[in-house]
Design an enzyme around this catalytic site. Sequence first.
Site, PDB file in Angstrom:
ATOM      1  CG  HIS A 278      -0.548  -0.180   2.739  1.00  0.00           C
ATOM      2  ND1 HIS A 278      -0.286   1.197   3.115  1.00  0.00           N
ATOM      3  CD2 HIS A 278      -0.301  -1.186   3.203  1.00  0.00           C
ATOM      4  CE1 HIS A 278       0.528   0.885   4.446  1.00  0.00           C
ATOM      5  NE2 HIS A 278       0.320  -0.504   4.692  1.00  0.00           N
ATOM      6  CG  ASP A 290       2.795  -0.001   7.681  1.00  0.00           C
ATOM      7  OD1 ASP A 290       2.293  -0.442   6.773  1.00  0.00           O
ATOM      8  OD2 ASP A 290       1.754   0.216   8.598  1.00  0.00           O
ATOM      9  CD  GLU A 324      -3.474  -1.574   5.443  1.00  0.00           C
ATOM     10  OE1 GLU A 324      -3.788  -2.565   6.287  1.00  0.00           O
ATOM     11  OE2 GLU A 324      -2.717  -0.718   5.929  1.00  0.00           O
ATOM     12  CD  GLU A 325      -1.350   2.190   7.508  1.00  0.00           C
ATOM     13  OE1 GLU A 325      -2.108   1.436   8.483  1.00  0.00           O
ATOM     14  OE2 GLU A 325      -0.104   1.596   7.460  1.00  0.00           O
ATOM     15  CG  ASP A 352       0.904  -3.859   4.813  1.00  0.00           C
ATOM     16  OD1 ASP A 352       1.622  -3.029   5.438  1.00  0.00           O
ATOM     17  OD2 ASP A 352      -0.339  -3.722   5.152  1.00  0.00           O
ATOM     18  CG  HIS A 422       0.541   2.328  12.375  1.00  0.00           C
ATOM     19  ND1 HIS A 422      -0.387   1.979  12.854  1.00  0.00           N
ATOM     20  CD2 HIS A 422       1.005   1.845  11.095  1.00  0.00           C
ATOM     21  CE1 HIS A 422      -0.986   1.108  11.871  1.00  0.00           C
ATOM     22  NE2 HIS A 422       0.003   1.117  10.991  1.00  0.00           N
TER      23      HIS A 422
HETATM   24 ZN   LIG Z   1       0.619  -1.655   6.396  1.00  0.00          ZN
END
Ligand SMILES: [Zn+2]
Length: 466
Positions: A278, A290, A324-325, A352, A422
């Site tokens: 993503h 990520d 995606e998030e 991912d 994140h």
């Molecule tokens: Zn991800």
Amino acid sequence: MKQLTIILALLLFANINAQTDQDVLKTIYTQSLTNGKSYQWLDHLSNKIGGRLSGSENAEKAVQYTKSELEKLGLDKVWLQPVMVPKWVRGEKEVAHFITNSTTINVNICALGGSIATPKNGLTAKVIEVQNFEELSVLGEEKIKGKIVFYNRPMQADLIQTFMAYGGCVNQRYAGAMEAIKYGAVGVIVRSMNLRQDDLPHTGSMSYGDLPNNQHIPSAAISTNDADKLSEALKKDSNLKFYFKQNCQQFDDVLSYNVIGEITGTEFPNQYMIVGGHLDSWDLGDGSHDDGAGVVQSMDVLRLLKESGIKPKHSIRVVLFMNEENGLRGGKKYAEEAKANKETHVFALESDAGGFTPRGFSFDCSDANFEKVLSWKSLFKPYLIHYFEKGGSGADVGPLKTTSNVLAGLRPDSQRYFDHHHAANDTFDAVNKRELELGAATMTSLIYLFDKYGVDNIPEVKEFKN
Ligand SMILES: [Zn+2]
């Protein structure tokens, strides 16, 4: 000169056909480790563009950049697939502290994606600490009303699969506000989903479900060190006051894109095998693990197939999914369009889970197809790829699931992933070039094998052959 190129290409093609699978995998890994592009692309995505939250200017830049890079690869098609995405903006850096025994202790927090802001001057309230939703219901409105609910269940350290540990506590982050609202809470603070003790708060999506806007309460994540500090202080002073201020905001949906490139298949052009990651990321770091890593590895799969002289029988697509998030709109859109266009997707692979050393894959498929995968295990042995298990694939490819196709997820070593996930330290320097390239080669090898040997039990395949 042109003729010479054609002759060379033909020789390479003939050569590939005569090669054993061992030889082809060796070529793929050598290409990735000596001539890979994934790291260079990641450098640009991370350092020249940065965090790519859906609907942001950076996300748009990432769309344009990856499209133009795919166009340089000489694929058969490259295009953008429009998709409407949510736009949430963090705003100014959040501030928080708690006061106990007339001492003010500053703590590190960040707003959760999708959260509302606090009142302009911040929010102050007493805190009630819980480990789970059951505890909330036992405490009830009497003990919770007017307070900030502090979810402090840590990731389980003894689980070797860190994604299991994540799965075991992420409901606090995603649904914590929804649950706390039921009992009249005024705010939510969640322990960061991080196995390590440090000062970094980790964001991630949260939801208010169907609750009306006037019931929403602000939600934030607190670093693991500060979660422990707060918990200790609460033991001594259950009346301590917690203050936090955030001014994040949700805007109307905006137009964005999935980025798609294709090598059209020589024998089964209407059967698709896709590989993707993503393109969007959270905003605190630059989204290198990520999922910048998955994006550039997937792009390199198509390049490595070409560089290794492989002419796939099925149409192979790279799909860089948007959002995606905090919405999965890109993954849903891609599957919706595939269905509308009657495109048969026989295989889909997502990366991912970070750009760390690849260990193998997990597969969501029939027993027959899984047996086939297991028969390839020895081919991967020289590359220390050993993990072949049934399990989940990836959030973006999930919507493509049928009863007969194969979905897979790359499984890198996951011990350090949640140190960065994140958070502000999900940055380019945390990605190792060789590890990233090994991942790209491992993915390319699996695509090569699935393309060569096909996917079993696809009704459409049988029809095609008859
Ligand atoms: Zn991800």
